[in-house]
Enzyme design. Structure first.
Site, PDB file in Angstrom:
ATOM      1  N   GLY A 106       0.855  -1.187   0.000  1.00 51.16           N
ATOM      2  CA  GLY A 106       0.000   0.000   0.000  1.00 51.16           C
ATOM      3  C   GLY A 106       0.887   1.231   0.000  1.00 51.16           C
ATOM      4  O   GLY A 106       1.054   1.927  -1.001  1.00 51.16           O
ATOM      5  N   TYR A 156      -2.460   6.393   3.822  1.00 50.46           N
ATOM      6  CA  TYR A 156      -3.083   6.541   5.136  1.00 50.46           C
ATOM      7  C   TYR A 156      -3.234   8.021   5.506  1.00 50.46           C
ATOM      8  O   TYR A 156      -3.081   8.398   6.659  1.00 50.46           O
ATOM      9  CB  TYR A 156      -2.295   5.748   6.206  1.00 50.46           C
ATOM     10  CG  TYR A 156      -2.064   4.305   5.789  1.00 50.46           C
ATOM     11  CD1 TYR A 156      -3.133   3.418   5.723  1.00 50.46           C
ATOM     12  CD2 TYR A 156      -0.801   3.847   5.412  1.00 50.46           C
ATOM     13  CE1 TYR A 156      -2.948   2.099   5.299  1.00 50.46           C
ATOM     14  CE2 TYR A 156      -0.608   2.542   4.983  1.00 50.46           C
ATOM     15  CZ  TYR A 156      -1.681   1.675   4.934  1.00 50.46           C
ATOM     16  OH  TYR A 156      -1.502   0.377   4.514  1.00 50.46           O
ATOM     17  N   CYS A 176      -9.421  21.315  18.599  1.00 49.66           N
ATOM     18  CA  CYS A 176      -9.270  21.486  20.052  1.00 49.66           C
ATOM     19  C   CYS A 176      -8.738  20.222  20.721  1.00 49.66           C
ATOM     20  O   CYS A 176      -9.448  19.544  21.463  1.00 49.66           O
ATOM     21  CB  CYS A 176     -10.602  21.892  20.643  1.00 49.66           C
ATOM     22  SG  CYS A 176     -10.992  23.561  20.156  1.00 49.66           S
ATOM     23  N   GLU A 177      -7.540  19.868  20.398  1.00 45.92           N
ATOM     24  CA  GLU A 177      -6.856  18.704  20.994  1.00 45.92           C
ATOM     25  C   GLU A 177      -5.380  19.055  21.020  1.00 45.92           C
ATOM     26  O   GLU A 177      -4.841  19.537  20.011  1.00 45.92           O
ATOM     27  CB  GLU A 177      -6.971  17.465  20.086  1.00 45.92           C
ATOM     28  CG  GLU A 177      -8.335  16.929  19.851  1.00 45.92           C
ATOM     29  CD  GLU A 177      -8.749  15.845  20.828  1.00 45.92           C
ATOM     30  OE1 GLU A 177      -7.911  15.404  21.639  1.00 45.92           O
ATOM     31  OE2 GLU A 177      -9.922  15.470  20.768  1.00 45.92           O
TER      32      GLU A 177
HETATM   33  N1  LLP Z   1      -1.983  -6.392   3.606  1.00 46.57           N
HETATM   34  C1  LLP Z   1      -2.641  -6.424   4.771  1.00 46.57           C
HETATM   35  C2  LLP Z   1      -3.356  -7.638   5.154  1.00 46.57           C
HETATM   36  C3  LLP Z   1      -2.645  -5.285   5.605  1.00 46.57           C
HETATM   37  O1  LLP Z   1      -3.285  -5.333   6.767  1.00 46.57           O
HETATM   38  C4  LLP Z   1      -1.947  -4.123   5.204  1.00 46.57           C
HETATM   39  C5  LLP Z   1      -1.933  -2.922   6.044  1.00 46.57           C
HETATM   40  C6  LLP Z   1      -1.298  -4.134   3.973  1.00 46.57           C
HETATM   41  C7  LLP Z   1      -1.319  -5.283   3.192  1.00 46.57           C
HETATM   42  C8  LLP Z   1      -0.553  -2.939   3.427  1.00 46.57           C
HETATM   43  O2  LLP Z   1       0.499  -2.533   4.228  1.00 46.57           O
HETATM   44  P1  LLP Z   1       1.524  -1.446   3.654  1.00 46.57           P
HETATM   45  O3  LLP Z   1       2.154  -2.027   2.418  1.00 46.57           O
HETATM   46  O4  LLP Z   1       0.760  -0.215   3.331  1.00 46.57           O
HETATM   47  O5  LLP Z   1       2.467  -1.250   4.767  1.00 46.57           O
HETATM   48  N2  LLP Z   1      -2.564   3.383   9.132  1.00 46.57           N
HETATM   49  C9  LLP Z   1      -1.211   2.897   9.349  1.00 46.57           C
HETATM   50  C10 LLP Z   1      -0.920   1.655   8.561  1.00 46.57           C
HETATM   51  C11 LLP Z   1      -1.907   0.528   8.788  1.00 46.57           C
HETATM   52  C12 LLP Z   1      -1.608  -0.669   7.934  1.00 46.57           C
HETATM   53  C13 LLP Z   1      -2.709  -1.666   7.992  1.00 46.57           C
HETATM   54  N3  LLP Z   1      -2.540  -2.815   7.171  1.00 46.57           N
HETATM   55  C14 LLP Z   1      -0.228   4.020   9.045  1.00 46.57           C
HETATM   56  O6  LLP Z   1      -0.658   5.138   8.745  1.00 46.57           O
HETATM   57  O7  LLP Z   1       0.980   3.843   9.156  1.00 46.57           O
END
Ligand code: LLP
Length: 433
Positions: A289, A386, A357-358
């Site tokens: 991602g 994200y 307001c945080e």
């Molecule tokens: N596959 C699964 C099953 C996942 O749960 C995730 C991310 C990905 C792939 C993709 O991960 P990436 O390649 O993006 O690292 N909100 C957080 C990140 C949460 C990730 C959740 N799962 C942030 O802003 O760092």
């Protein structure tokens, strides 16, 4: 590599001046670079070329329809985590047959919808889920393609809130239980055991945890693949990106350091993992991602006030934690740069904060930044993953607009939300009238 550069001291996204976009479309504003998206996709695709592979973009990182369309046009599949995300895939013109459905809480409705759309795999995270998928498939007279998500109990060494592959986490099925679960699942008539999946965490900056996890799981994959005629093995997502450049002297910053030393690049990742994975003879799925979209997006904001207390220099901007929650939620670092450079080298330790307001509504604390004043624009970098997807309407703040740039062209790919739309679905109970 990304396509945000200064030209004549003005930040550009590809061939477009970001300040021009801010003036035309207002702020806060997300700006995405199409060339960066395709470049990242192609780099990974090329690195994995020796393997039969499928890239399933983890759309939770950025599910704007235009961003998804760019990737679908490249041939990308999607990793999704809800029925809503599958509806988005379809709306974006993506192919459900290239979709992997993860998540610990799939409802019957979601399973039915995904089955009807013919997704590639359900990555099951518990035995009751497999039983439920089998039941829904039987009702629809279908055979559901499934994989088990194994939790290999390997610490990915990343932030606690984004580690997923240890037994402290809710995700996946414990390594020791996996074989037994496949044996029982093989008796469920409406399931096809198509593969096995793992995902150990996000923002991994070293290939070591992947190697450890793959090496641990590999003997089991081999055994199960032979027994159940697997088609794929998914190693999940998690490839990290550069948020904070480690500056060598003479280097200028984030915009110059896309290939910083020691970073987990697609090539280092592929070099270590291909020799382990190739002999399996299976299709290898990856679910990146952040790697695809993180450095392909920025959040542009306008300075409203500068408030100097004896102790602090607060730069109060019009973006807030509701637009980009990562600093508040994970203490994460986003590089902050002015859209216009004036050449002055003097910096002031500043807290860039939003109007919410945080106390947690900040983007950085005591960071040396160039002097700015009311009306100046700043960009928060690496905000493509994200970012918008985690936005909220907290404090009745309308959500930002999103722009996609392609060369010299720019298009609004999401209109700025109208404030009155925030309460569009709310109703006042009749007894209050
Ligand atoms: N596959 C699964 C099953 C996942 O749960 C995730 C991310 C990905 C792939 C993709 O991960 P990436 O390649 O993006 O690292 N909100 C957080 C990140 C949460 C990730 C959740 N799962 C942030 O802003 O760092």
């Amino acid at each position: 590599m990304h396509h945000f550069q200064y030209r004549n001291n003005k930040l550009h996204c590809e061939g477009v001046s970001v300040e021009g976009l801010a003036e035309k479309f207002g702020t806060p504003l997300y700006v995405y670079s199409q060339a960066t998206l395709t470049d990242h996709y192609q780099k990974l695709d090329k690195a994995l070329a020796p393997l039969d592979h499928m890239i399933c973009f983890a759309m939770k990182a950025n599910s704007n329809l235009a961003v998804m369309r760019v990737l679908a046009n490249q041939g990308s599949g999607f990793d999704l985590v809800s029925g809503g995300e599958l509806q988005r895939v379809i709306a974006a013109g993506g192919d459900p047959r290239k979709c992997a459905f993860a998540g610990v809480g799939k409802t019957e409705e979601e399973i039915e919808f995904a089955l009807r759309k013919g997704i590639y795999t359900f990555n099951a995270e518990s035995e009751p889920e497999l039983i439920r998928i089998n039941k829904v498939a039987a009702r629809l007279k279908k055979v559901a393609p499934v994989a088990v998500r194994v939790n290999p109990n390997i610490d990915a060494g990343t932030h606690a809130k984004i580690t997923t592959g240890t037994y402290e986490n809710k995700f996946g099925i414990q390594f020791e239980q996996v074989e037994g679960i496949y044996a029982r699942a093989s008796k469920l008539k409406n399931l096809r055991l198509r593969g096995l999946q793992m995902h150990i965490g996000s923002q991994l900056t070293s290939v070591n945890p992947y190697e450890l996890a793959v090496a641990k799981v590999l003997p089991m994959v081999k055994k199960l693949a032979a027994k159940y005629k697997f088609e794929f093995f998914s190693i999940g997502g998690g490839l990290g990106i550069i948020y904070k450049p480690a500056l060598a002297s003479g280097e200028e910053g984030w915009w110059n350091t896309s290939e910083a030393k020691g970073l987990l690049t697609p090539d280092t990742y592929a070099a270590k993992l291909i020799p382990l994975l190739k002999p399996l003879g299976l299709k290898i799925l990856v679910e990146p991602g952040r790697f695809i979209v993180g450095n392909a997006g920025i959040l542009v904001t306008r300075v409203e006030y500068v408030k100097r207390t004896g102790k602090k220099n607060f730069v109060i901007v019009d973006a807030a934690m509701n637009d980009l929650i990562r600093p508040a939620f994970y203490d994460s670092y986003h590089e902050i740069v002015p859209l216009k450079r004036n050449g002055a080298s003097k910096t002031i330790p500043s807290d860039v904060v939003g109007p919410i307001c945080e106390s947690g509504d900040f983007f950085c604390k005591d960071r040396p930044l160039p002097k700015v004043g009311e009306g100046d624009y700043l960009a928060l970098l690496s905000a493509g993953a994200y970012g918008f997807v985690m936005a909220s309407n907290y404090n009745a703040r309308a959500m930002a607009a999103e722009i996609l740039v392609n060369g010299k062209q720019a298009a609004v790919v999401r209109d700025r939300q109208q404030v009155k739309d925030i309460w569009r679905d709310e109703k006042i109970a009749t007894w209050l009238k």
